[in-house]
Design a protein around this motif. Structure first.
Motif, PDB file in Angstrom:
ATOM      1  N   ASP A  94       0.846  -1.193   0.000  1.00 20.71           N
ATOM      2  CA  ASP A  94       0.000   0.000   0.000  1.00 20.71           C
ATOM      3  C   ASP A  94       0.879   1.240   0.000  1.00 20.71           C
ATOM      4  N   ASP A  96       0.435   3.951   1.631  1.00 21.60           N
ATOM      5  CA  ASP A  96       0.380   4.774   2.854  1.00 21.60           C
ATOM      6  C   ASP A  96       1.337   4.303   3.947  1.00 21.60           C
ATOM      7  N   GLN A  98       1.439   1.556   5.414  1.00 19.37           N
ATOM      8  CA  GLN A  98       0.894   0.603   6.394  1.00 19.37           C
ATOM      9  C   GLN A  98       1.489  -0.790   6.171  1.00 19.37           C
ATOM     10  N   ARG A 198       1.315  -3.586  12.126  1.00 18.75           N
ATOM     11  CA  ARG A 198       0.778  -2.658  11.121  1.00 18.75           C
ATOM     12  C   ARG A 198       0.666  -1.251  11.703  1.00 18.75           C
ATOM     13  N   ARG A 201      -1.747   4.815   8.926  1.00 21.31           N
ATOM     14  CA  ARG A 201      -1.528   5.455   7.623  1.00 21.31           C
ATOM     15  C   ARG A 201      -0.660   6.695   7.824  1.00 21.31           C
TER      16      ARG A 201
END
Ligand code: UDP
Ligand code: MG
Length: 317
Positions: A94, A96, A98, A198, A201
């Motif tokens: 991703d 962002d 993450q 995780r 963002r």
């Protein structure tokens, strides 16, 4: 030198994109012995994402920009990345952050040990809201239940390394509803796991509203299995047994009544019979639905045209 493709789908990521490149560059700089290719897929962004990507393209040699004709959605964007990547392995991430780039060295290590798929599993979801945690938990449980032969790894999204062999198999799958996290376990191959926490963002808002989450969940179940279509048969059998049992018990009471052992009224016996018949009728209806379901499942499986078997290697003398 082996080439690693990093695939990054981007939809309105003008805020996160610069952070992504910076963080990825830092990690890549510390990894020796590999060539890296970044395949950035602009998924019909309405902001400045494409311009940012074009500017990056001018600056660097290792960037491939894939610009989609409109917003096709995350899964399609990832697929476009896989079609256009040239690496010996690929890692979708991703934009962002993450999916932290710091995990890449561990994935490469396992790849070198012979794993053709290295899943990045979220060991903790601290950064997620409790709503997201609960719905994600439910989602993975349902997939686990429906995946009979194909086991869907829990808490593994798209972030994973897949070998060229697996990329080619996934790309060759014929269906148009694409759910990457179902396709990879479907094609199989030696699979390892690395864990990561995780993070939140880095910038911007989520591009995954509730509607998209629900659609992804439905697509995942449909793409994983035709098991739900067998539900009416199971319900029909269950209610059929109940009706049979009820009828037999009533018969026993009817005989006991005739022998004057019990004294159930005629109204009770008729009432009982009517309820039994309603349950029996419901069971029969479900069985007919179930029969349709089984044939529909067969049709779906045939229409999808997935390979019936994939061979990893053949040893022969
Ligand atoms: N994304 C995309 N197309 C879409 C929606 C999202 O390419 O229609 C990308 C997005 O830019 C990001 C990744 O998919 O790189 C995951 O999206 P997001 O981080 O918003 O999802 P979340 O982490 O909130 O589930
Ligand atoms: Mg995200």
């Amino acid at each position: 030198m082996k080439k690693v493709s990093i695939i990054v789908p981007m939809y309105n990521e003008q805020e996160a994109a610069p952070y992504f490149f910076e963080a990825l560059d830092k990690v890549i700089a510390g990894i020796q012995g590999y060539e890296f290719e970044i395949v950035a897929v602009n998924d019909g962004s309405k902001d400045e994402t494409l311009n940012i990507l074009k500017a990056e393209f001018e600056k660097r040699k290792n960037l491939v920009v894939v610009n989609l004709s409109r917003n096709w959605g995350h899964e399609c964007a990832v697929r476009a990345g896989f079609i256009n990547c040239t690496g010996d392995c690929a890692i979708p991430m991703d934009a962002d952050l993450q999916d932290p780039p710091e995990v890449i060295p561990n994935m490469l290590e396992m790849w070198e040990q012979g794993y053709k798929v290295v899943n990045a599993k979220r060991s903790s979801r601290k950064a997620d809201s409790s709503f997201k945690k609960n719905t994600a938990g439910m989602y993975y449980k349902i997939l686990d239940k429906f995946g009979k032969k194909v086991k869907i790894p829990q808490n593994v999204a798209n972030f994973r390394l897949i070998d060229r062999r697996v990329i080619d198999e996934v790309n060759a799958l014929p269906e148009s509803t694409r759910v990457f996290r179902v396709e990879v376990p479907f094609v199989g191959f030696k699979t390892g796991t690395v864990e990561f926490v995780r993070p939140e963002r880095v910038k911007g808002e989520t591009k995954y509203p509730l509607k998209s989450m629900v659609n992804l969940a439905l697509d995942s179940i449909v793409s994983l299995s035709v098991e739900p279509l067998k539900f009416p048969i199971k319900l029909g059998v269950g209610f059929g047994c109940l009706a049979g049992l009820s009828l037999m018990t009533e018969l026993v009471f009817f005989i006991l009544n005739l022998c004057k052992v019990t004294h159930l009224s005629t109204v009770t016996l008729w009432g009982w019979l009517i309820v039994t018949l309603i349950v029996g009728f419901f069971a029969a209806t479900m069985l007919i639905f179930g029969l349709f379901g089984i044939y529909l499942g067969e049709t779906v499986t045939e229409a999808r045209g997935r390979p019936t078997v994939i061979v990893d290697e053949v040893l022969r003398k």
